[in-house]
Motif scaffolding. Structure first.
Motif, PDB file in Angstrom:
ATOM      1  N   TRP A 166       0.942  -1.155   0.023  1.00  0.00           N
ATOM      2  CA  TRP A 166      -0.168  -0.128  -0.010  1.00  0.00           C
ATOM      3  C   TRP A 166       0.817   1.325   0.015  1.00  0.00           C
ATOM      4  N   PHE A 167       1.699   1.343   0.763  1.00  0.00           N
ATOM      5  CA  PHE A 167       2.784   2.493   0.862  1.00  0.00           C
ATOM      6  C   PHE A 167       3.555   2.863  -0.479  1.00  0.00           C
ATOM      7  N   ASN A 168       4.258   1.716  -0.901  1.00  0.00           N
ATOM      8  CA  ASN A 168       4.765   1.918  -2.336  1.00  0.00           C
ATOM      9  C   ASN A 168       3.791   2.358  -3.290  1.00  0.00           C
ATOM     10  N   GLU A 169       2.547   1.799  -3.255  1.00  0.00           N
ATOM     11  CA  GLU A 169       1.598   2.418  -4.439  1.00  0.00           C
ATOM     12  C   GLU A 169       1.215   3.785  -3.995  1.00  0.00           C
TER      13      GLU A 169
ATOM     14  N   LYS B 118       3.895   6.689  -5.048  1.00  0.00           N
ATOM     15  CA  LYS B 118       3.826   6.957  -6.459  1.00  0.00           C
ATOM     16  C   LYS B 118       3.287   8.422  -6.781  1.00  0.00           C
ATOM     17  N   GLN B 119       2.131   8.792  -5.850  1.00  0.00           N
ATOM     18  CA  GLN B 119       1.613  10.130  -6.232  1.00  0.00           C
ATOM     19  C   GLN B 119       2.725  11.037  -5.961  1.00  0.00           C
ATOM     20  N   MET B 120       3.843  11.094  -5.466  1.00  0.00           N
ATOM     21  CA  MET B 120       4.871  12.059  -5.030  1.00  0.00           C
ATOM     22  C   MET B 120       5.879  12.190  -6.399  1.00  0.00           C
ATOM     23  N   GLU B 121       5.643  11.358  -7.363  1.00  0.00           N
ATOM     24  CA  GLU B 121       6.325  11.304  -8.400  1.00  0.00           C
ATOM     25  C   GLU B 121       7.946  11.744  -8.495  1.00  0.00           C
ATOM     26  N   LEU B 122       8.582  11.060  -7.529  1.00  0.00           N
ATOM     27  CA  LEU B 122      10.285  11.064  -7.277  1.00  0.00           C
ATOM     28  C   LEU B 122      10.877  10.615  -8.614  1.00  0.00           C
TER      29      LEU B 122
END
Length: 134
Positions: A45-48, A51-55
């Protein structure tokens, strides 16, 4: 006269026994607030969510390194050998979270940091429930 090989073997067996006993006691001291399955689900869940952070790849590696470092520190706080009171536990937890935030702010944009706080906040709410703290 005792054979030196037998003496060496006995010393080796005693040493292995002591090392094994120490390892067992380290394991016995650990407190697991999440099962292995829950940890796997949380990690997925955390890894998904991050992805919002667009690192970038580099920022993602930095982010992971900081998170893993502090999660490991935080996970040790409630081990049986720590013997923290609830208040001491919360103080130390907040100290680690503050240090973690400071390090993350050095390389995350303000927008990325807000997303991190939202995601990490969800994770912390679950942990707080398991620890029995607010």
């Amino acid at each position: 006269m005792i054979n030196p090989k037998i003496t060496g073997l006995l010393l080796f067996i005693c040493t292995i026994g002591q090392i094994h006993a120490q390892e067992m006691s380290k394991e016995e001291r650990k407190v697991q607030i999440f099962t292995y399955e829950e940890k796997a689900n949380l990690q997925n869940w955390f890894n998904e969510e991050i992805k919002q952070m667009e690192l970038t790849e580099e920022r993602s590696a930095q982010y992971s390194a900081v998170i893993v470092y502090y999660v490991a520190k935080i996970a040790r706080l409630d081990d049986k050998d720590q013997e923290f009171t609830k208040e001491e536990f919360k103080v130390k937890l907040n100290e680690y979270l503050g240090k973690q935030d400071k390090e993350l702010q050095e390389f995350l944009s303000p927008e990325q940091f807000v997303i991190h706080k939202e995601i990490y906040g969800e994770f912390l709410r679950s942990a707080y429930k398991r620890w029995g703290i607010e």
